[in-house]
Design a protein around this motif. Structure first.
Motif, PDB file in Angstrom:
ATOM      1  N   ALA A 147     -29.288  42.133 -83.301  1.00  0.00           N
ATOM      2  CA  ALA A 147     -29.830  41.268 -82.531  1.00  0.00           C
ATOM      3  C   ALA A 147     -31.150  40.602 -83.276  1.00  0.00           C
ATOM      4  O   ALA A 147     -31.366  39.224 -83.463  1.00  0.00           O
ATOM      5  N   ILE A 168     -33.271  42.200 -76.879  1.00  0.00           N
ATOM      6  CA  ILE A 168     -31.907  42.774 -76.406  1.00  0.00           C
ATOM      7  C   ILE A 168     -32.204  44.254 -75.672  1.00  0.00           C
ATOM      8  O   ILE A 168     -31.220  44.734 -74.861  1.00  0.00           O
ATOM      9  N   MET A 334     -24.901  43.205 -76.312  1.00  0.00           N
ATOM     10  CA  MET A 334     -25.428  43.572 -75.024  1.00  0.00           C
ATOM     11  C   MET A 334     -24.152  44.101 -74.309  1.00  0.00           C
ATOM     12  O   MET A 334     -24.304  45.262 -73.547  1.00  0.00           O
TER      13      MET A 334
END
Length: 497
Positions: A147, A168, A334
């Motif tokens: 991320a 995240i 995620m």
């Protein structure tokens, strides 16, 4: 600046929508462990297939895979798309179907709970949970690193690495605390469809902007003639086979994947899901890894600490579309991270906290311990990701992913023996897991620096040799030990429907 605002708005907006789905799921989830961790074993084919799919689609797939294809060639498609897709589908049947039968009969929620009950051993239960949490740490780190690097690439460094990793982390902790498995499964299904759509649109957009598929392929082979032939360089037969085997066997023991073997509503759901799995894998891996390979011929320069996919999209697609693809990649990370943390919390509370600390703890107390544990675990991996990932280069994601896959692969052969060989004993299981991990961990940490250790033996990767150690130790010790009165092989002898 306007483009930067648009890109960040798309990314943040997508994550907020995902969190909203979690809030809806929270209102529909009861407070029982079976519902929170397994959605009351009520998941159908489409949701089971896509939640497993999205759970595995991580930074390793979206960034590590294209990075490897960019540096070593498109044969990575063969390793992950064909070999690993088919191998894992077979393991899904061999392990997943039997686990579903056993879990439905006895109400198991975690792998450690199942094995601990079968062998009458709290120690084995804790060992499985401890090893699982150990290898979960680098794989959650992988998502946070991905991320951070994704936003660096998307914004040309305007948004720093730590900010993406922090974003995240906050979202996945909030999501796990709220939604449980039901919300995770719902959003995984939406994210899986979304990710497939945007990655194929990315291929079409880049191909259109760069002269077509033929021109891209010709440019790739001109820039690096080795990319036109099968094998060579990194892609020796031994490396490809060992990588496919360790990844497939590792995936079968991943907490967030293995737990999904318990959650199907009926046997037919499992059978349809593993039959469709190789097709779904190819539909994602082929376009993602082609983009990484084509970038070589396009002369894409990837800065240190960034990934090829966001840089390529910034060059050949509008900023809003590049942001959409990165949002899909962040959704993939995620969807992996929330599943990892949810499964990790169940392993921690049910297999460590309850048996060893507070056997009489209430469900409410267990729930709070799980949520605090998720936050502490995620914060720890975030801190580690700041130390490792900011300047890790192109290979850090693949290295972390390989390390975790290999570590989990050491659990899978003892698990298969436990499911199908009645002669397996508690001490055989413990010996197989401990021996394999004791050999694997020093190699994973020190093979590059210690003269006595090597990454390969007789040209085969050390992770495969460690799997052989697990087989020999489990079988050998089981043959020379006697099952105790608490061990009950009949618990795994449930007949098929």
């Amino acid at each position: 600046m306007a483009e930067l605002g648009t890109s960040l708005g798309i990314v943040v907006g997508y994550l907020v929508i995902t969190l909203a789905v979690g809030l809806v799921a929270y209102r529909l989830t009861d407070r029982s462990a079976e519902d929170y961790y397994l959605a009351s074993r009520s998941v159908g084919t489409v949701v089971l297939l896509f939640t497993t799919f999205a759970t595995l689609l991580s930074a390793f797939t979206f960034f590590g895979g294209p990075n490897l294809a960019f540096s070593a060639g498109p044969e990575w498609i063969l390793v992950m798309g064909l070999m690993d897709g088919v191998l894992f589908a077979l393991l899904w049947y061999a392990i997943g179907y039997k686990q579903w039968l056993v879990g439905k009969a006895h109400g198991y929620v975690t792998l450690g709970e199942m094995l601990g009950d079968r062998f009458g051993s709290t120690g084995l239960r804790g060992l499985v949970a401890g090893v699982s949490l150990l290898w979960l740490f680098p794989y959650v780190m992988l998502q946070q690193i991905g991320a951070g690097q994704a936003l660096v690439g998307l914004t040309d460094g305007v948004v720093p690495y730590w900010a993406g990793a922090a974003m995240i982390t906050v979202f996945m902790v909030a999501y796990v605390a709220l939604s449980g498995l039901r919300g995770v499964a719902w959003t995984d299904t939406l994210q899986g469809v979304f990710m497939l759509g945007v990655v194929w649109l990315a291929v079409a957009w880049v191909a259109s902007a760069a002269g077509g598929v033929s021109a891209l392929t010709a440019g790739m082979t001109q820039a690096n003639p080795e990319f036109a032939s099968l094998g060579g360089g990194l892609y020796s037969p031994q490396w490809m086979i060992a990588t496919a085997v360790t990844i497939a066997f590792g995936v079968a023991a991943f907490p967030q994947v293995n737990q999904r073997f318990f959650m199907a509503d009926r046997a037919a759901t499992l059978k349809r899901s593993f039959a469709l799995w190789p097709v779904l894998v190819l539909l994602l891996f082929v376009p993602a890894f082609l983009l990484g390979s084509w970038a070589v011929g396009l002369g894409i320069a990837v800065p240190d600490g960034s990934n090829v996919l966001p840089v390529l999209l910034n060059e050949y697609t509008p900023a809003w579309f590049a942001a959409l693809v990165v949002a899909g990649a962040l959704a993939a990370m995620m969807s992996s991270s929330d599943s990892m943390l949810l499964s990790g919390s169940s392993y921690f509370t049910r297999d460590l906290y309850r048996p060893f600390v507070a056997p009489d703890a209430s469900d409410a107390r267990e729930g709070w311990i799980a949520r605090v544990g998720v936050a502490v675990f995620a914060a720890s991996t975030f801190a580690a990701s700041l130390l490792v990932g900011g300047g890790g280069g192109l290979d850090v994601l693949v290295t972390l992913g390989d390390t975790a896959f290999g570590g989990y692969a050491q659990l899978t052969i003892p698990l298969l023996l436990a499911l199908y060989w009645a002669r397996t004993t508690k001490w055989g299981m413990i010996a197989g897991i401990v021996a394999a991990e004791a050999v694997y961990i020093p190699h994973a940490l020190f093979a590059a620096d210690v003269a006595l250790l090597s990454t390969t033996y007789l040209t085969w990767d050390y992770a495969l040799w460690c799997m052989l150690v697990s087989l020999v130790a489990t079988v050998g010790v089981s043959l020379v030990t006697t099952a105790s009165a608490a061990e009950n092989a009949e618990k795994f002898g449930v007949g098929a429907d």
